[in-house]
Design an enzyme around this catalytic site. Structure first.
Site, PDB file in Angstrom:
ATOM      1  N   GLY A 299       0.522  -4.886   0.815  1.00 54.75           N
ATOM      2  CA  GLY A 299      -0.690  -4.935  -0.016  1.00 54.75           C
ATOM      3  C   GLY A 299      -0.460  -5.652  -1.340  1.00 54.75           C
TER       4      GLY A 299
ATOM      5  CD  GLU B 260       1.673  -5.432   5.722  1.00 56.63           C
ATOM      6  OE1 GLU B 260       2.427  -6.389   5.980  1.00 56.63           O
ATOM      7  OE2 GLU B 260       0.909  -5.409   4.742  1.00 56.63           O
TER       8      GLU B 260
ATOM      9  CD  GLU C  33      -2.562  -7.235   2.920  1.00 62.12           C
ATOM     10  OE1 GLU C  33      -2.127  -6.106   2.602  1.00 62.12           O
ATOM     11  OE2 GLU C  33      -3.284  -7.426   3.898  1.00 62.12           O
TER      12      GLU C  33
ATOM     13  CB  ALA D  41      -0.883  -0.031   1.230  1.00 62.57           C
TER      14      ALA D  41
HETATM   15  N1  COA Z   1       4.599   3.062  -0.771  1.00 63.43           N
HETATM   16  C1  COA Z   1       4.979   4.214  -1.355  1.00 63.43           C
HETATM   17  N2  COA Z   1       6.126   4.343  -2.038  1.00 63.43           N
HETATM   18  C2  COA Z   1       6.912   3.257  -2.139  1.00 63.43           C
HETATM   19  C3  COA Z   1       6.587   2.027  -1.564  1.00 63.43           C
HETATM   20  C4  COA Z   1       5.363   1.950  -0.865  1.00 63.43           C
HETATM   21  N3  COA Z   1       4.937   0.808  -0.290  1.00 63.43           N
HETATM   22  N4  COA Z   1       7.570   1.144  -1.831  1.00 63.43           N
HETATM   23  C5  COA Z   1       8.486   1.808  -2.566  1.00 63.43           C
HETATM   24  N5  COA Z   1       8.085   3.087  -2.738  1.00 63.43           N
HETATM   25  C6  COA Z   1       8.772   4.144  -3.476  1.00 63.43           C
HETATM   26  C7  COA Z   1       9.972   4.685  -2.696  1.00 63.43           C
HETATM   27  O1  COA Z   1       9.546   5.642  -1.733  1.00 63.43           O
HETATM   28  C8  COA Z   1      10.783   5.277  -3.809  1.00 63.43           C
HETATM   29  O2  COA Z   1      10.209   6.504  -4.186  1.00 63.43           O
HETATM   30  P1  COA Z   1      11.183   7.804  -4.469  1.00 63.43           P
HETATM   31  O3  COA Z   1      12.093   7.329  -5.583  1.00 63.43           O
HETATM   32  O4  COA Z   1      10.227   8.851  -4.882  1.00 63.43           O
HETATM   33  O5  COA Z   1      11.893   8.025  -3.190  1.00 63.43           O
HETATM   34  C9  COA Z   1      10.537   4.303  -4.973  1.00 63.43           C
HETATM   35  O6  COA Z   1       9.326   3.632  -4.665  1.00 63.43           O
HETATM   36  C10 COA Z   1      11.630   3.265  -5.107  1.00 63.43           C
HETATM   37  O7  COA Z   1      11.760   2.615  -3.846  1.00 63.43           O
HETATM   38  P2  COA Z   1      13.162   2.479  -3.079  1.00 63.43           P
HETATM   39  O8  COA Z   1      12.874   2.242  -1.628  1.00 63.43           O
HETATM   40  O9  COA Z   1      14.051   3.630  -3.432  1.00 63.43           O
HETATM   41  O10 COA Z   1      13.708   1.171  -3.782  1.00 63.43           O
HETATM   42  P3  COA Z   1      14.746   0.130  -3.178  1.00 63.43           P
HETATM   43  O11 COA Z   1      15.122  -0.715  -4.339  1.00 63.43           O
HETATM   44  O12 COA Z   1      15.823   0.787  -2.410  1.00 63.43           O
HETATM   45  O13 COA Z   1      13.895  -0.747  -2.113  1.00 63.43           O
HETATM   46  C11 COA Z   1      11.988  -1.959  -1.332  1.00 63.43           C
HETATM   47  C12 COA Z   1      12.841  -1.554  -2.540  1.00 63.43           C
HETATM   48  C13 COA Z   1      10.754  -2.695  -1.841  1.00 63.43           C
HETATM   49  C14 COA Z   1      12.791  -2.872  -0.417  1.00 63.43           C
HETATM   50  C15 COA Z   1      11.570  -0.703  -0.549  1.00 63.43           C
HETATM   51  O14 COA Z   1      11.011   0.228  -1.436  1.00 63.43           O
HETATM   52  C16 COA Z   1      10.549  -0.950   0.518  1.00 63.43           C
HETATM   53  O15 COA Z   1      10.863  -1.463   1.583  1.00 63.43           O
HETATM   54  N6  COA Z   1       9.278  -0.569   0.287  1.00 63.43           N
HETATM   55  C17 COA Z   1       8.226  -0.664   1.246  1.00 63.43           C
HETATM   56  C18 COA Z   1       7.761  -2.086   1.417  1.00 63.43           C
HETATM   57  C19 COA Z   1       6.672  -2.157   2.465  1.00 63.43           C
HETATM   58  O16 COA Z   1       6.902  -1.933   3.649  1.00 63.43           O
HETATM   59  N7  COA Z   1       5.449  -2.466   2.047  1.00 63.43           N
HETATM   60  C20 COA Z   1       4.326  -2.544   2.915  1.00 63.43           C
HETATM   61  C21 COA Z   1       3.619  -1.267   2.963  1.00 63.43           C
HETATM   62  S1  COA Z   1       2.200  -1.337   4.019  1.00 63.43           S
END
Ligand code: COA
Length: 270
Positions: free
Chosen positions: A121, A144, A124, A76
């Site tokens: 999400g 989460e 999910e 999400a």
């Molecule tokens: N919501 C909003 N934005 C997200 C996102 C999310 N769940 N997951 C990634 N993004 C965005 C990042 O903020 C970043 O945006 P920016 O370039 O404007 O800063 C872009 O997507 C790329 O993500 P980034 O974190 O830079 O990539 P990465 O390769 O370093 O890491 C992940 C990849 C998936 C490990 C990391 O993005 C992450 O942990 N995301 C969240 C996962 C999560 O907790 N999901 C559950 C949410 S309830």
């Protein structure tokens, strides 16, 4: 068939038709296809339209391949959720649950083609699909807990039902991800393929499913999805009722005659 959009468009959910199969692409590549409220609304709208479209026999959901790292959906939208009040968070969970419930209740198979991160999400949404194919290297998880929240789109319940209590609790409480091979071993994924083969493989499979008897396809989904949460006796009674219902279709006569006449059946979906 209705809506089409081309990669690079502003649409958050792209639709592409492949002979009876619709490929839905989650399209927020700059945010690893994170599920914003607007994206979830567009997805639900697309599903409502596809539900009754008789030309569509199967649906595939994937993530935009334009993301900087392969992603189905990285969860999400965290930036959006950070600004929400408790009531808005509840509404957001409801929005995600509506989309997931709609996917699960579709009268035609919905396959997740998981091409990278399927986190929060995203996991999910993939779990709400009738089954999952994954690209080698795809990642599944419910992180989460690392954000101080819990899954809100049905994840605690679907993960439990897909992989059982122990493995589900380990993933939910650790926030750790598993790769596609581990997910396959746990039964969360049907098959793992090379990334370049994912979409062609899933579209070919979806086409095959789309060519089957439409009423029987719908009733099998009904029996399995509705039966899964019923006691065995009630689930078998449901199956017997649905089995009996096939006797009222034109397709059952066609299917039986075609077998006896040694020819391919021509389904009319009635
Ligand atoms: N919501 C909003 N934005 C997200 C996102 C999310 N769940 N997951 C990634 N993004 C965005 C990042 O903020 C970043 O945006 P920016 O370039 O404007 O800063 C872009 O997507 C790329 O993500 P980034 O974190 O830079 O990539 P990465 O390769 O370093 O890491 C992940 C990849 C998936 C490990 C990391 O993005 C992450 O942990 N995301 C969240 C996962 C999560 O907790 N999901 C559950 C949410 S309830």
């Amino acid at each position: 068939m209705t809506t089409f959009a081309v990669p690079g468009s502003d649409e958050l959910v792209l639709q592409e038709c492949h002979e009876g199969v619709v490929l839905l692409t989650l399209n927020r590549p700059d945010k690893l296809n994170a599920l914003s409220a607007a994206l979830l609304e567009q997805l639900s709208d697309a599903l409502i339209e596809l539900e009754d479209d008789e030309e569509v026999g199967a649906i595939v959901i994937t993530g935009s391949p334009a993301a900087k790292r392969p992603a189905f959906a990285a969860g999400a939208d965290i930036a959006e959720m950070a600004k929400m009040s408790p009531l808005e968070l509840r509404q957001h969970a409801h929005l995600g649950q509506v989309a997931c419930t709609m996917i699960e209740g579709m009268p035609k198979p919905v396959i997740a083609a998981v091409n990278g991160f399927a986190l929060g999400g995203g996991c999910e949404l993939a779990m709400a699909c009738h089954f999952r194919y994954a690209a080698k290297g795809a990642q599944f998880g419910q992180p989460e807990i690392n954000l101080g929240i819990i899954p809100g789109f049905g994840g605690t319940q679907r993960l439990l039902r897909h992989i059982g209590k122990g493995p589900a609790l380990e993933l939910l409480l650790s926030g750790d991800s598993i790769d596609a091979d581990q997910a396959e071993r746990l039964g969360l994924v049907n098959r793992v393929v090379e990334p370049a083969a994912l979409i062609p493989t899933v579209i070919e499979l979806a086409r095959k499913l789309a060519s089957k008897a439409p009423v029987a396809r719908r009733l099998i989904l009904d029996a399995v999805i509705r039966g899964a949460d019923l006691p065995l006796e009630a689930a078998q009674a449901l199956e017997a009722d649905l089995f009996g219902l096939t006797g009222a279709t034109i397709d059952v006569r066609e299917g039986l005659s075609a077998f006896l006449e040694k020819r391919a059946a021509k389904w009319v979906g009635r």
